[in-house]
Each structure stands twice: as structure tokens, then as C-alpha cells.
Design an enzyme around this catalytic site. Sequence first.
Site, PDB file in Angstrom:
ATOM      1  N   ASP A   1     -16.665   7.683  -7.039  1.00 22.18           N
ATOM      2  CA  ASP A   1     -16.583   8.757  -8.032  1.00 22.18           C
ATOM      3  C   ASP A   1     -16.743   8.139  -9.424  1.00 22.18           C
ATOM      4  O   ASP A   1     -15.768   7.875 -10.133  1.00 22.18           O
ATOM      5  CB  ASP A   1     -15.224   9.456  -7.888  1.00 22.18           C
ATOM      6  CG  ASP A   1     -15.110  10.662  -8.785  1.00 22.18           C
ATOM      7  OD1 ASP A   1     -16.145  11.257  -9.120  1.00 22.18           O
ATOM      8  OD2 ASP A   1     -13.976  11.008  -9.162  1.00 22.18           O
TER       9      ASP A   1
ATOM     10  N   ARG B   1     -14.933   6.733 -18.791  1.00 20.53           N
ATOM     11  CA  ARG B   1     -13.545   6.830 -19.265  1.00 20.53           C
ATOM     12  C   ARG B   1     -13.427   7.294 -20.703  1.00 20.53           C
ATOM     13  O   ARG B   1     -12.432   7.943 -21.070  1.00 20.53           O
ATOM     14  CB  ARG B   1     -12.854   5.476 -19.120  1.00 20.53           C
ATOM     15  CG  ARG B   1     -12.787   4.958 -17.706  1.00 20.53           C
ATOM     16  CD  ARG B   1     -12.073   5.906 -16.786  1.00 20.53           C
ATOM     17  NE  ARG B   1     -12.039   5.389 -15.414  1.00 20.53           N
ATOM     18  CZ  ARG B   1     -11.585   6.080 -14.385  1.00 20.53           C
ATOM     19  NH1 ARG B   1     -11.161   7.336 -14.542  1.00 20.53           N
ATOM     20  NH2 ARG B   1     -11.583   5.549 -13.191  1.00 20.53           N
TER      21      ARG B   1
ATOM     22  N   GLU C   1      -8.262   0.070 -14.217  1.00 19.15           N
ATOM     23  CA  GLU C   1      -6.981  -0.516 -13.793  1.00 19.15           C
ATOM     24  C   GLU C   1      -7.092  -2.026 -13.634  1.00 19.15           C
ATOM     25  O   GLU C   1      -6.195  -2.775 -14.018  1.00 19.15           O
ATOM     26  CB  GLU C   1      -6.557   0.049 -12.443  1.00 19.15           C
ATOM     27  CG  GLU C   1      -6.184   1.487 -12.425  1.00 19.15           C
ATOM     28  CD  GLU C   1      -6.048   1.945 -10.979  1.00 19.15           C
ATOM     29  OE1 GLU C   1      -5.054   1.609 -10.334  1.00 19.15           O
ATOM     30  OE2 GLU C   1      -6.979   2.603 -10.480  1.00 19.15           O
TER      31      GLU C   1
ATOM     32  N   THR D   1     -21.610  11.461  -8.163  1.00 13.27           N
ATOM     33  CA  THR D   1     -20.630  10.935  -7.205  1.00 13.27           C
ATOM     34  C   THR D   1     -21.450  10.451  -6.017  1.00 13.27           C
ATOM     35  O   THR D   1     -22.262  11.213  -5.483  1.00 13.27           O
ATOM     36  CB  THR D   1     -19.665  12.052  -6.744  1.00 13.27           C
ATOM     37  OG1 THR D   1     -19.011  12.594  -7.893  1.00 13.27           O
ATOM     38  CG2 THR D   1     -18.622  11.527  -5.779  1.00 13.27           C
TER      39      THR D   1
ATOM     40  N   GLU E   1     -13.048   5.486  -3.168  1.00 11.21           N
ATOM     41  CA  GLU E   1     -12.306   6.553  -2.497  1.00 11.21           C
ATOM     42  C   GLU E   1     -12.840   6.756  -1.084  1.00 11.21           C
ATOM     43  O   GLU E   1     -13.924   6.283  -0.749  1.00 11.21           O
ATOM     44  CB  GLU E   1     -12.476   7.890  -3.265  1.00 11.21           C
ATOM     45  CG  GLU E   1     -12.239   7.765  -4.767  1.00 11.21           C
ATOM     46  CD  GLU E   1     -12.144   9.114  -5.483  1.00 11.21           C
ATOM     47  OE1 GLU E   1     -12.063  10.157  -4.800  1.00 11.21           O
ATOM     48  OE2 GLU E   1     -12.157   9.100  -6.732  1.00 11.21           O
TER      49      GLU E   1
ATOM     50  N   LYS F   1     -17.013  12.967 -15.297  1.00 15.00           N
ATOM     51  CA  LYS F   1     -17.167  12.671 -13.876  1.00 15.00           C
ATOM     52  C   LYS F   1     -18.288  13.457 -13.201  1.00 15.00           C
ATOM     53  O   LYS F   1     -18.698  13.100 -12.093  1.00 15.00           O
ATOM     54  CB  LYS F   1     -15.852  12.963 -13.137  1.00 15.00           C
ATOM     55  CG  LYS F   1     -14.783  11.912 -13.418  1.00 15.00           C
ATOM     56  CD  LYS F   1     -13.430  12.347 -12.920  1.00 15.00           C
ATOM     57  CE  LYS F   1     -12.355  11.342 -13.303  1.00 15.00           C
ATOM     58  NZ  LYS F   1     -12.285  10.194 -12.389  1.00 15.00           N
TER      59      LYS F   1
ATOM     60  N   GLU G   1     -14.758   4.643  -9.033  1.00 14.37           N
ATOM     61  CA  GLU G   1     -13.520   4.939  -8.328  1.00 14.37           C
ATOM     62  C   GLU G   1     -13.809   4.817  -6.846  1.00 14.37           C
ATOM     63  O   GLU G   1     -14.657   5.533  -6.306  1.00 14.37           O
ATOM     64  CB  GLU G   1     -13.003   6.343  -8.674  1.00 14.37           C
ATOM     65  CG  GLU G   1     -12.558   6.402 -10.141  1.00 14.37           C
ATOM     66  CD  GLU G   1     -11.806   7.657 -10.535  1.00 14.37           C
ATOM     67  OE1 GLU G   1     -10.886   7.559 -11.364  1.00 14.37           O
ATOM     68  OE2 GLU G   1     -12.156   8.736 -10.020  1.00 14.37           O
TER      69      GLU G   1
ATOM     70  N   ASP H   1     -11.689  16.641  -5.699  1.00 14.28           N
ATOM     71  CA  ASP H   1     -11.246  15.251  -5.749  1.00 14.28           C
ATOM     72  C   ASP H   1      -9.744  15.208  -5.991  1.00 14.28           C
ATOM     73  O   ASP H   1      -9.252  15.775  -6.968  1.00 14.28           O
ATOM     74  CB  ASP H   1     -11.993  14.529  -6.875  1.00 14.28           C
ATOM     75  CG  ASP H   1     -11.786  13.033  -6.813  1.00 14.28           C
ATOM     76  OD1 ASP H   1     -11.431  12.517  -5.735  1.00 14.28           O
ATOM     77  OD2 ASP H   1     -11.973  12.381  -7.849  1.00 14.28           O
TER      78      ASP H   1
ATOM     79  N   GLN I   1     -14.065  11.051 -20.599  1.00 10.62           N
ATOM     80  CA  GLN I   1     -12.923  11.656 -19.900  1.00 10.62           C
ATOM     81  C   GLN I   1     -11.670  11.710 -20.785  1.00 10.62           C
ATOM     82  O   GLN I   1     -11.006  12.751 -20.868  1.00 10.62           O
ATOM     83  CB  GLN I   1     -12.622  10.837 -18.640  1.00 10.62           C
ATOM     84  CG  GLN I   1     -11.434  11.352 -17.828  1.00 10.62           C
ATOM     85  CD  GLN I   1     -11.067  10.418 -16.685  1.00 10.62           C
ATOM     86  OE1 GLN I   1     -11.775   9.449 -16.392  1.00 10.62           O
ATOM     87  NE2 GLN I   1      -9.968  10.704 -16.014  1.00 10.62           N
TER      88      GLN I   1
END
Length: 394
Positions: free
Chosen positions: A212, A216, A337, A236, A182, A232, A180, A107, A219
Site C-alpha cells: 500500500d 507521507r 517506522e 496499491t 500488508e 494513498k 506498507e 485497508d 498524507q
Amino acid sequence: MTHIDIPTDSEFGIDNLPYGIFGTPSTAARGGIRYGDMVIDLFVALGDPDFASPRLNAFMARGRSRWVEVREAVTDMLASGTTPAEAIVSVSDVTMHLPFEVADYVDFYASEHHASNIGRLFRPDSAPLLPNWRHLPVAYHGRAGTVVVSGTDITRPRGQRKAPDEPSPTFGPSRRLDIEAEMGFVVGVPADGPISPDQFSEHVFGAVIVNDWSARDIQAWEYVPLGPNLGKSFATSISPWVVPLLALEQARTSTPVQDPEPLEYLRESRSWALDIDLTVAWNGHVVSRPPYSSMYWSPAQMLAHETSNGATSRTGDLFASGTISGPEKNQRGAFIELTWGGSEPVNLGSETRTFLEDGDEVVIAASAPGPNGSRIGFGDVRGHVRGSDLHLPN
Ligand SMILES: O=C(O)/C=C/C(=O)CC(=O)CC(=O)O
Ligand SMILES: [Ca+2]
Ligand SMILES: [Mg+2]
């Protein structure tokens, strides 16, 4: 022999023809191509035993000349209305399976906007982009064995969590489960060493949408200094239809200006940057529209970097772009985000959210420009969050 009519604005028209593995109550999982809302059974239509397999790996390994041949054969069959009736199945009657056996999963971290936002959130006291970021496509190795097909439920992971203001870690279900958005690329033809950017389309078969999933809190506590691991590795998700690179010619664009100029092994004579529009829907509400065209590094540069040390590649190697975030707030591809670390909740109709709650569903869809104003659909990748039902260790 049957002529199949599909709407002229279908995102699964004659210029797309993505591959997937489908099953029905009466047929075992095997290879098919999507056309409109139909699946063409490629084993029945072409008699090619590669498509009797429950994974696309054998076909992907054949290489570009075979990929072109099959695409032309299917295009001719559909255009001339000569598809055998027994090869046509409605998408509403099929179950889609993982399209290929994932060999390795890497990734990347190729969005400047995402990397800067995450840098600010995870490392508020340092510069948002680390010094290597503009020189090489940064990546980590993920877990191939937990890549699952769209529709697979995601069990909330457990792990060590320690918020900055907590004196010591505790073990339990993640409190900051995130997504995520992607794009992922799959290698068809293996290599015994470096794959230059200009050899990209000889090796890479096609592209899928990737979610993904990321815990948090796990992580943030575990990742220094070796990078993401259990935060993670639990799951996925990928979309079931692999759009061949052969369908993405019109989507090719250029990366943003790369300054400093990348080292020679990362230079492309014509970029494989792609103009793909994504949407992220949370419990049915579109919360973000990440633009893949804003990515700093192209997928050909990522693969060139990943093989530049001489490492071999295998059929089924999957590499993902990293979270796609554009410059605008409503273009951010991760909830950390979008909600700025959980401090700015998003509205989902009658509810608000910061991170995922049990029972939530996320659907990421994508499409790209095709010939003559058509759209090339990737379909979507969906996942529903289940409460953690694992045993707590004593
Ligand atoms: O900067 C970090 O420490 C972590 C970044 C990520 O979580 C990103 C990751 O998985 C790669 C990506 O999706 O861009
Ligand atoms: Ca990621
Ligand atoms: Mg993951």
C-alpha cells in the site's frame, strides 16, 4: 499426459496450488494454477469456461464446494501424472495480470506495533493508540480502481505537501514516498449483510501480498479529520498468485490476547490469525521481516466488522490487514517506522535511504507453514518507482 517433477522444497508444491491470471504471446489472459515453476492452464486442463475469463471473479463466486472440487481435480491430475502436455507453461514464458477485478478496497490498521509507531510519529502529543483501537478493527476505504498487479511501475504522486515548519502548502512530487507491507484477502461469495467470523471461509477465497504505497507528506497534511485520501489512492500493488484459504490450514494460529474481550460479533470460535512470514527488500537488500502472526485483529474479525452494519459484500472485495510491524525494529513494515520519520537512514550496501528515490525497487515476499514441513509461497509483489511526469496544474 505428463508427469511434472518439481523440487521437493518448492514453495509452490502440491499443498499450495495458488490461482492467477496469466497470458503468453500466443494465448489471451486466462486462469491458471502455479505448480513448481510451471503454470497449469486450467481452461485447457479442465475445460471449465470460468478459467477462459481474464479475471478469477466468476470462479471465486462459485463458492467453497466448487473451490474444493477444482483443488481436488488438480491435485489428482498432478499426483497421477495426467496433466495434458498442452496445459503446461513455464512461469518464465508468462505475463501475470491482475488476478481479479477489485470491487471495493478497504485497508485496516490491525498491527498494534504499527499503529503505536505511526501514532507517535504523526501525533506526538497524544497517546499512541486512540481509545477505539482495541475495541474495533480501524479501517478506511481505499481506491479499488488503482489496485495494480506486481511489476506495474509506480509513478511518484504529486500533491499538496506541508511540513510542520512550513507556513503554507506547496504542490509537487511527494518527498516522502513510502511502502506498507500488508496481506490482503479477497471475497469470493457475496453476502447481503453481516459475515460472522465463523462464516469467513465460506466467503473469503484467498490471500495475496499487498504493498500500500503511501506518500507521507501528502498524507500528513490531508488526513485530518477524515483519514488518508490522495496520499494513498495513487496505487496499491498486489501479488499475482492468490493463495486459497484451503492451503492455509496449517498456518492458522491465534491472535495475541485481546484485552478487553471484543464484543460478541467479533468473537471467533477458532481464530483465523495466520502465521505468515514476510520479507521486504529495498534495491535487493532485505531491510525488514514483518511477522503477520503478530497482528492484533484476525482477517475474519476485520470482515465481520466491515459487514457488521449490514453493508453488502461483492465478489472481488479486497480488504488488507494494514501495515504489518512486529515488536522489533527489523520487523517494521513501513519505511517511516524503519527510519523513524526519516531520522535514522537504513543502509543499502553502498547507499543509504530514508524514503524512496526515483528508480528504487521494492520486493515484498511471503510464505507460510504447510503440511509435513512444507512452505506455502505467496510469491512476491514488486514495484519500481518512476519519476513524476504528470503536468503541474497552473
Ligand atoms: O494513523 C494514521 O493517521 C495513519 C495510518 C496509516 O498510514 C496506516 C494505513 O494505511 C493503515 C495501515 O496500513 O496500517
Ligand atoms: Ca495501509
Ligand atoms: Mg495505497
